[in-house]
Each structure stands twice: as structure tokens, then as C-alpha cells.
Enzyme design. Structure first.
Site, mmCIF file in Angstrom:
data_model
loop_
_atom_site.group_PDB
_atom_site.id
_atom_site.type_symbol
_atom_site.label_atom_id
_atom_site.label_comp_id
_atom_site.label_asym_id
_atom_site.label_seq_id
_atom_site.Cartn_x
_atom_site.Cartn_y
_atom_site.Cartn_z
ATOM 1 N N GLN A 51 7.712 22.277 52.916
ATOM 2 C CA GLN A 51 7.134 23.599 52.636
ATOM 3 C C GLN A 51 7.032 24.464 53.887
ATOM 4 O O GLN A 51 6.821 25.675 53.784
ATOM 5 C CB GLN A 51 5.758 23.461 51.974
ATOM 6 C CG GLN A 51 5.825 22.853 50.567
ATOM 7 C CD GLN A 51 4.478 22.744 49.927
ATOM 8 O OE1 GLN A 51 3.750 21.785 50.147
ATOM 9 N NE2 GLN A 51 4.098 23.742 49.144
ATOM 10 N N CYS A 94 0.895 25.645 43.514
ATOM 11 C CA CYS A 94 1.708 25.238 44.658
ATOM 12 C C CYS A 94 1.775 26.385 45.647
ATOM 13 O O CYS A 94 2.013 27.527 45.248
ATOM 14 C CB CYS A 94 3.119 24.868 44.189
ATOM 15 S SG CYS A 94 4.180 24.280 45.529
ATOM 16 N N HIS A 136 2.302 15.276 43.283
ATOM 17 C CA HIS A 136 2.826 16.628 43.518
ATOM 18 C C HIS A 136 3.535 16.695 44.874
ATOM 19 O O HIS A 136 4.648 17.235 44.981
ATOM 20 C CB HIS A 136 1.651 17.625 43.444
ATOM 21 C CG HIS A 136 1.971 19.039 43.776
ATOM 22 N ND1 HIS A 136 1.813 20.079 42.887
ATOM 23 C CD2 HIS A 136 2.418 19.622 44.924
ATOM 24 C CE1 HIS A 136 2.163 21.219 43.463
ATOM 25 N NE2 HIS A 136 2.528 20.977 44.708
ATOM 26 N N GLU A 137 2.907 16.120 45.909
ATOM 27 C CA GLU A 137 3.488 16.178 47.262
ATOM 28 C C GLU A 137 4.723 15.275 47.384
ATOM 29 O O GLU A 137 5.715 15.660 48.016
ATOM 30 C CB GLU A 137 2.455 15.767 48.316
ATOM 31 C CG GLU A 137 1.161 16.565 48.347
ATOM 32 C CD GLU A 137 1.350 18.063 48.377
ATOM 33 O OE1 GLU A 137 2.428 18.549 48.761
ATOM 34 O OE2 GLU A 137 0.403 18.772 47.981
ATOM 35 N N HIS A 140 7.687 16.925 46.159
ATOM 36 C CA HIS A 140 8.287 17.850 47.149
ATOM 37 C C HIS A 140 9.282 17.110 48.057
ATOM 38 O O HIS A 140 10.319 17.669 48.426
ATOM 39 C CB HIS A 140 7.207 18.469 48.041
ATOM 40 C CG HIS A 140 6.531 19.683 47.486
ATOM 41 N ND1 HIS A 140 7.213 20.854 47.167
ATOM 42 C CD2 HIS A 140 5.234 19.947 47.233
ATOM 43 C CE1 HIS A 140 6.337 21.758 46.732
ATOM 44 N NE2 HIS A 140 5.137 21.238 46.759
HETATM 45 O O1 GNR Z 1 -3.272 23.587 47.047
HETATM 46 C C1 GNR Z 1 -2.754 22.957 46.106
HETATM 47 N N1 GNR Z 1 -3.497 22.730 44.999
HETATM 48 C C2 GNR Z 1 -3.092 21.858 43.994
HETATM 49 C C3 GNR Z 1 -3.798 21.887 42.800
HETATM 50 C C4 GNR Z 1 -3.474 21.022 41.778
HETATM 51 C C5 GNR Z 1 -2.439 20.130 41.941
HETATM 52 C C6 GNR Z 1 -1.703 20.098 43.112
HETATM 53 C C7 GNR Z 1 -2.041 20.957 44.145
HETATM 54 S S1 GNR Z 1 -1.145 20.892 45.625
HETATM 55 C C8 GNR Z 1 -1.353 22.534 46.197
HETATM 56 C C9 GNR Z 1 -0.752 22.704 47.581
HETATM 57 C C10 GNR Z 1 0.733 22.479 47.516
HETATM 58 O O2 GNR Z 1 1.533 23.276 47.106
HETATM 59 N N2 GNR Z 1 1.184 21.313 47.938
HETATM 60 O O3 GNR Z 1 2.499 21.050 47.879
HETATM 61 NI NI NI Z 2 3.296 22.222 46.249
#
Ligand code: GNR
Ligand code: NI
Length: 176
Positions: A51, A94, A136-137, A140
Site C-alpha cells: 500500500q 481499505c 485483509h492484510e 494485500h
Molecule cells: O483501517 C482499516 N480498517 C479496516 C476495517 C475493517 C477491516 C479491515 C480493515 S484494514 C483497514 C486498513 C487497510 O486498508 N489495510 O490494508
Molecule cells: Ni486494505
């Protein structure tokens, strides 16, 4: 203290598959601190290296709420080695897709192995928001975005909107 610019949809950099780190050294720790500075500034609860344009398998997470002490976590070369059978639904956002939120279903529990900022092997059993954020990460790191987990109709709408925004923000000097 270095805040780096965030890569925003539809930048194809976000679709790169990141590479494992071969060692954890002072440069790695400096970069982790830059990632944390960038995440806190945004603000967000997680950030993957891609990112900010570095295709490395590294992510940071801090779930501490406003007013609580900081709780920074650095995950290097993380791997999901087990997932529970229960599914949870979270409204995700995100930093690379600003101001868009959608519900995503993921396993409620995951076990993740990784190296910490000292290069020491660790294992974490995570649930709740930590499990969601880790998934989620780690997505990425594989070029996957949370919008890949929603309907194609919704995803296409979001991508079109961000393509239009990128066109509008593009340098105007070539426009007649
Ligand atoms: O800040 C973030 N909040 C979030 C809320 C719910 C599920 C995942 C996230 S990750 C996100 C930051 C981000 O984009 N990480 O890649
Ligand atoms: Ni994200």
C-alpha cells in the site's frame, strides 16, 4: 517519522504479489516504523507494505482504540496455517479504497505464523477484528483486495468510480 503516500485503486501496483523478506535487519525495522507512522497518520488499523509501493510480505496492525495505549504489531512473512469453520461478517474498509465500506465474510478464527520485528518466529491464534484484519492484510500481500470478496456488480461500480476519480485527478496540462 516518515509518512509515505498511499497507493490508491485502480493502481495496478495493488495487484502485485509481494515477495518474502530474506532477513529481518535494521532497514526492515525502519521500514516497519514508516509503515506504522503512515497507518497512524491515515488513520487505519492495518497496513500492508504494497500500500506504500513496496512489494514485500510485511504488514502492521494496531487495533488500539482512541485514547488507549498504542499496540503496534509487525508481521513479516505471515502465513495462515489454519482457519476455523465459523464465519464472521465485518464491514471492511481499505486505505487504498478511501470512503468505501462493505460487508465481507471470512473465517472467524485464523492461526498465523510470522516473524516479529526481531526476526523471531511467532504463532498467533486470532479471532474477531484481529482475524479479519490479518486476513485483509494477507490478501494485500497476494494482490487481493476486500472488494474481490463482494458481488461483481458492487465491485465493478467501485472500480468504475475510482477510475473516474483517477482520470479527474490526472495531470490536466495535456487536456485541450
Ligand atoms: O483501517 C482499516 N480498517 C479496516 C476495517 C475493517 C477491516 C479491515 C480493515 S484494514 C483497514 C486498513 C487497510 O486498508 N489495510 O490494508
Ligand atoms: Ni486494505
Amino acid at each position: 517519522m516518515t509518512i509515505k503516500p498511499l497507493i490508491i485503486l485502480p493502481d495496478p501496483v495493488l495487484r502485485q504479489v509481494s515477495k518474502p523478506l530474506e532477513r529481518v535487519d535494521d532497514a526492515t525495522r525502519k521500514f516497519a516504523d514508516d509503515m506504522l507512522d503512515t497507518m497512524y497518520d491515515a488513520p487505519g488499523i492495518g497496513l500492508a507494505a504494497i500500500q506504500i509501493g513496496e512489494p514485500l510480505r510485511m504488514l502492521v496492525i494496531d487495533l488500539a482504540k482512541e485514547g488507549e495505549d498504542k499496540a503496534p504489531h509487525v508481521f513479516i512473512n505471515p502465513q495462515i496455517v489454519a482457519s476455523g469453520d465459523d464465519i464472521s461478517v465485518y464491514e471492511e474498509g481499505c486505505l487504498s479504497i478511501p470512503d468505501y465500506y462493505a460487508e465481507v465474510e471470512r473465517p472467524e478464527t485464523v492461526t498465523v505464523t510470522y516473524l516479529d520485528r526481531d526476526g523471531k518466529a511467532q504463532e498467533m491464534v486470532a479471532d474477531g477484528l484481529m482475524a479479519t484484519c490479518l486476513q485483509h492484510e494477507i490478501d494485500h500481500l497476494n494482490g487481493v483486495l476486500f472488494i474481490d470478496h463482494i458481488s461483481k456488480l458492487k465491485r465493478d461500480m467501485v472500480v468504475r468510480k475510482f477510475k473516474k476519480l483517477a482520470r479527474e485527478k490526472a495531470p490536466q496540462r495535456l487536456v485541450g
